[in-house]
Design an enzyme around this catalytic site. Sequence first.
Site, PDB file in Angstrom:
ATOM      1  N   LYS A  91       2.018 -11.029  38.923  1.00  0.00           N
ATOM      2  CA  LYS A  91       1.201 -12.200  38.570  1.00  0.00           C
ATOM      3  C   LYS A  91       0.082 -11.662  37.684  1.00  0.00           C
ATOM      4  O   LYS A  91      -0.873 -11.066  38.166  1.00  0.00           O
ATOM      5  CB  LYS A  91       0.644 -12.833  39.847  1.00  0.00           C
ATOM      6  CG  LYS A  91       0.277 -14.302  39.743  1.00  0.00           C
ATOM      7  CD  LYS A  91      -0.722 -14.675  38.684  1.00  0.00           C
ATOM      8  CE  LYS A  91      -2.161 -14.397  39.059  1.00  0.00           C
ATOM      9  NZ  LYS A  91      -3.092 -14.639  37.919  1.00  0.00           N
ATOM     10  N   CYS A 138     -13.275  -0.758  33.953  1.00  0.00           N
ATOM     11  CA  CYS A 138     -13.771  -0.602  35.319  1.00  0.00           C
ATOM     12  C   CYS A 138     -14.406   0.764  35.540  1.00  0.00           C
ATOM     13  O   CYS A 138     -15.333   0.908  36.312  1.00  0.00           O
ATOM     14  CB  CYS A 138     -12.634  -0.818  36.294  1.00  0.00           C
ATOM     15  SG  CYS A 138     -11.176   0.118  35.849  1.00  0.00           S
ATOM     16  N   GLU A 150     -21.884  -4.362  38.950  1.00  0.00           N
ATOM     17  CA  GLU A 150     -21.006  -4.115  37.815  1.00  0.00           C
ATOM     18  C   GLU A 150     -21.243  -5.182  36.744  1.00  0.00           C
ATOM     19  O   GLU A 150     -21.219  -6.369  37.041  1.00  0.00           O
ATOM     20  CB  GLU A 150     -19.548  -4.176  38.273  1.00  0.00           C
ATOM     21  CG  GLU A 150     -18.586  -3.912  37.144  1.00  0.00           C
ATOM     22  CD  GLU A 150     -17.130  -3.937  37.611  1.00  0.00           C
ATOM     23  OE1 GLU A 150     -16.759  -4.888  38.308  1.00  0.00           O
ATOM     24  OE2 GLU A 150     -16.397  -3.006  37.261  1.00  0.00           O
TER      25      GLU A 150
END
Length: 462
Positions: A170, A279, A369
């Site tokens: 997905k 990331c 973040e």
Amino acid sequence: MKAYDGMYIGGAWRPAAGQDVIEVVNPVDEQVIGTVPAGTAEDVDAAVRAARAALPAWAATPPAERAARLSALRDVLAARADEIAETVTAELGSPLKFSQAVHAAVPVAVAGSYAELAATYSFEEKTGNSVVHHEPIGVVAAITPWNYPLHQIVAKVAPALAAGCTVVVKPAEDTPLVARLFADAVHEAGVPAGVFNLVTGLGPVAGQALAEHPGVDLVSFTGSTAVGRRIAAIAAGQVKRVALELGGKSANVILPSADLAKAVNVGVANVMSNSGQTCSAWTRMLVHRDRYDEAVGLAATAAAKYGERIGPVVNAKQRDRVRGYIEKGVAEGARLVAGGPESPRERGYFVSPTVFADVTEDMTIAQEEIFGPVLSVLSYADEEDALRIANGTVYGLAGAVWAGDEAEAVAFARRMETGQVDINGGRFNPLAPFGGYKQSGVGRELGVHGLAEYLQTKSLQF
Ligand code: NAD
């Protein structure tokens, strides 16, 4: 604008169960470039059933044959690299050169590494009076984000296939087109029907239905910590395996003996690359207080060079979120030395390459973040202070250390609570395990450690 149809299930493109679609937008000009079906629980169920049906034969396929399919897949990805790069540029907005060098090229290397590993890995070992078989875990649900849209799919699908698992992917809603292209590549590579399946759709609908499906044995998720936590809770309820690659807030520690200009320039490039949507980006730069002003000046100059070169972030929501963080940094007392919250262009989801000085550990921009081109420069008094700041977040995905002497950098790196550390600008290695300490995740991807995530052991005693 093209209306793409169907889900790749059981070896063919099949009509979606529902009528709803997801619009795919080019972040550079905000134009809709296509639509894909928004999958439902019904589509997910069909895909998981196809994966389950294909599992026994694929699990029993000799590793050499699985390796041959992965090798073919690598070749198809290499042959279609231009198309892949153009597709990622269209839906993610990254400059074409970056799409070619990274978004298209890294998946070829990773698929190739698993072709080799499938052929050479010992799926059977002896210990004492036992033979230990490394068997596939089963049906894998792979839920992926948009920032490295093809890499993140391949980093799950290639080891899963090498291990003998079957997969339902997905992909992220923002970048489904390269995922569709990947499904075509898998087909062209001759992977048997049902071994790989693709369902496009919204996270809370198709993603959640997939994570919850009882026919799934392992959920491998890359994305935000918030969604990762939900997925882990679902998996815990069903005692199914889970692998999580989550957020990061990595420190780039420049020790006093380092080549400052090099460390700062590479550090800024690392943060600005992919518009800050990495990331493992080194979003906190830590500099000794004696060299702090010099480092801030260098960082501001380096960031200014990215003004024209940088692509947009992926969508309006992300742009607004990043701008919100920049405003918060200013409000909490950090000093802007490059960029700022204003939009640099009239159209497109662009954010100015931004550098903050005088950032303290307690500030939001030093802790949370920020998935955009924003660098915080912090100062430290001595090495212990640097280590405390470097380890002072809930994350632990990556980092960097720079020093005049490699051994000095290594000694510091060994004390960092993080899954990866680049020493004096060490290059990305697709064979090295990638994954997080602390809230950056559970499990590892890439190389032999990534393969092991998709295997379970069965011991036979004699
Ligand atoms: P996200 O968590 O919003 O989405 C990731 C995927 O999860 C998408 O496919 C989304 O559709 C799906 N999803 C959303 N809600 C869901 C739900 N309730 N159930 C099941 N699936 C659901 O993350 P994002 O904004 O797309 O990606 C950015 C984040 O990913 C950042 O935090 C970044 O650090 C992280 N990331 C981590 C790594 C790593 O390897 N550690 C790599 C890339 C990105």
